[in-house]
Structures are given as C-alpha cells and as structure tokens.
Scaffold this motif. Structure first.
Motif, PDB file in Angstrom:
ATOM      1  N   UNK A 118      59.889  24.102 117.700  1.00 15.80           N
ATOM      2  CA  UNK A 118      60.752  25.084 118.348  1.00 15.80           C
ATOM      3  C   UNK A 118      60.882  24.840 119.832  1.00 15.80           C
ATOM      4  N   UNK A 119      61.610  25.732 120.461  1.00 19.33           N
ATOM      5  CA  UNK A 119      61.792  25.643 121.902  1.00 19.33           C
ATOM      6  C   UNK A 119      62.682  24.496 122.309  1.00 19.33           C
ATOM      7  N   UNK A 121      62.865  34.133 129.528  1.00 17.11           N
ATOM      8  CA  UNK A 121      62.985  33.619 128.151  1.00 17.11           C
ATOM      9  C   UNK A 121      63.133  32.091 128.147  1.00 17.11           C
ATOM     10  N   UNK A 122      63.874  31.562 129.112  1.00 15.36           N
ATOM     11  CA  UNK A 122      64.008  30.108 129.241  1.00 15.36           C
ATOM     12  C   UNK A 122      62.629  29.493 129.485  1.00 15.36           C
ATOM     13  N   UNK A 149      60.255  26.584 126.928  1.00 16.34           N
ATOM     14  CA  UNK A 149      59.977  25.188 127.295  1.00 16.34           C
ATOM     15  C   UNK A 149      58.742  24.710 126.526  1.00 16.34           C
ATOM     16  N   UNK A 150      58.914  23.654 125.747  1.00 21.40           N
ATOM     17  CA  UNK A 150      57.855  23.206 124.846  1.00 21.40           C
ATOM     18  C   UNK A 150      57.136  21.933 125.284  1.00 21.40           C
ATOM     19  N   UNK A 170      57.271  36.625 121.196  1.00 24.15           N
ATOM     20  CA  UNK A 170      56.731  35.918 120.039  1.00 24.15           C
ATOM     21  C   UNK A 170      55.915  34.708 120.454  1.00 24.15           C
ATOM     22  N   UNK A 171      55.475  33.963 119.461  1.00 24.27           N
ATOM     23  CA  UNK A 171      54.640  32.792 119.707  1.00 24.27           C
ATOM     24  C   UNK A 171      55.369  31.767 120.561  1.00 24.27           C
ATOM     25  N   UNK A 172      54.562  30.987 121.313  1.00 18.52           N
ATOM     26  CA  UNK A 172      55.087  29.902 122.125  1.00 18.52           C
ATOM     27  C   UNK A 172      55.314  28.707 121.223  1.00 18.52           C
ATOM     28  N   UNK A 173      56.306  27.888 121.434  1.00 24.37           N
ATOM     29  CA  UNK A 173      57.409  28.117 122.355  1.00 24.37           C
ATOM     30  C   UNK A 173      58.405  29.107 121.761  1.00 24.37           C
ATOM     31  N   UNK A 174      58.999  29.877 122.633  1.00 26.54           N
ATOM     32  CA  UNK A 174      59.949  30.876 122.182  1.00 26.54           C
ATOM     33  C   UNK A 174      61.285  30.264 121.794  1.00 26.54           C
TER      34      UNK A 174
END
Length: 178
Positions: A36-37, A98-99, A103-104, A158-162
């Motif tokens: 994700x992210x 949110x940005x 970031x992952x 929520x969990x990282x990455x968003x």
C-alpha cells in the motif's frame, strides 16, 4: 584416476541452490507485495500536481541514527505559489498529513511533519487542530510547521502506510490571489 562418488555432497549441490533461489523469489515477492501507500517521489508528484502549489514542494522520507537507534521521519514541505492563497487551510493540512502517512519508503518512528510556506502566512498548527488532530504541535512558535503523533495517525488513518489520498476535492483549496 579418481572416481567421483555421488553422495550427500552431490545432493546438496543441487538442493541448496534451489532452496536459496526459492527463498530469494519468496523474499522479493513479499517485499514488492501490495504493502500500500506510495513512494515519497510519487507523493511529491501528487502534491505538485495541485494548482497553486510550487514545484519546489517536496516530500521526504529520511532515516538517520541517534546513537544506535534508527530514526525514520516523513516530512511534507509545500510552497504555495506567490500569486495563490489557501482558501481552506484545514482541508489542505489534513490532505498533507494523509500524504505523509501514505509514504511507504520507511515506516516512520518519529512524528509526521507538515510545513506550508506561503507569502500569506498559513497557520498549519491551527488548521491541524481545527481538523481534529489533538496531538498537533509546533516548535518555537513556528506555526507554519505542524507535527502530528504517529499513534493518532494510526488511530485516525489506519495502519501504515495509509491509503493514497484523493486530490479531487482539493482543487479549490489553493486559488489565485485577488
């Protein structure tokens, strides 16, 4: 003349490389699996695509060491073009938080940081607080920069990455100055 004896060593010469190859394929696929992210570069491109946002805007995912502890930080630094102003700083700062959470590159273990630079001063701290970020704070009364706690980001986003935030609703937040 020496005879070649097949035994455990021959078996291991075939099996070990196969195991290593499988482990590498499995390891690489898990690294690239949909975690994700977005990368910091993709996030920067997303933010720069907003009207009225300067090309000097950037998103950083930095790692450093404090003694033997690795520190990962995510920073979003936005510059509003001189001929533009923010219509809805609360919505803009919420979007930028949110940005940062999306970031992952490296999981942050330090607070998220958002800075909004503008010729018309923007109070990013007040905007974050108005958006409901209770952990929002600034350093040295520099109100154009806001820090947000990771536990609150996880609770709210929520969990990282968003998820990568949508830019559709933000088109009216930065407009041409009168």
């Amino acid at each position: 003349m020496m005879k070649h004896v097949q035994g455990k060593s021959h078996w291991s010469h075939r099996v070990y490389p196969a195991i290593v190859a499988l482990a590498l394929v499995g390891g690489l696929s898990s690294c690239s699996s949909a975690r994700g992210g977005q990368t910091a570069g993709a996030a920067a491109s997303e933010v720069k695509s907003l009207p009225g946002i300067s090309k000097s805007t950037d998103v950083y995912s930095n790692s450093s060491y404090s003694r033997f502890t690795k520190k990962n930080a995510t920073l979003v630094v936005v510059t509003v073009d001189p001929d533009h102003r923010s219509e809805d700083t609360e919505e803009l700062v919420e979007f930028l938080i949110r940005v940062a959470w999306s970031v992952n590159d490296a999981k942050p273990n330090m607070e998220l940081m958002v800075t909004v630079k503008s010729t018309v001063p923007i109070d990013a701290l007040a905007a974050a607080r108005a958006a409901g970020w209770t952990s929002a704070h600034s350093l040295n009364n520099e109100r154009s920069t806001v820090f947000v706690g990771l536990s609150e980001a996880k609770k709210r986003l929520g969990d990282w990455p968003g998820k990568v935030p949508e830019t559709d609703g933000l088109l009216g937040t930065v407009t041409t100055s009168p």
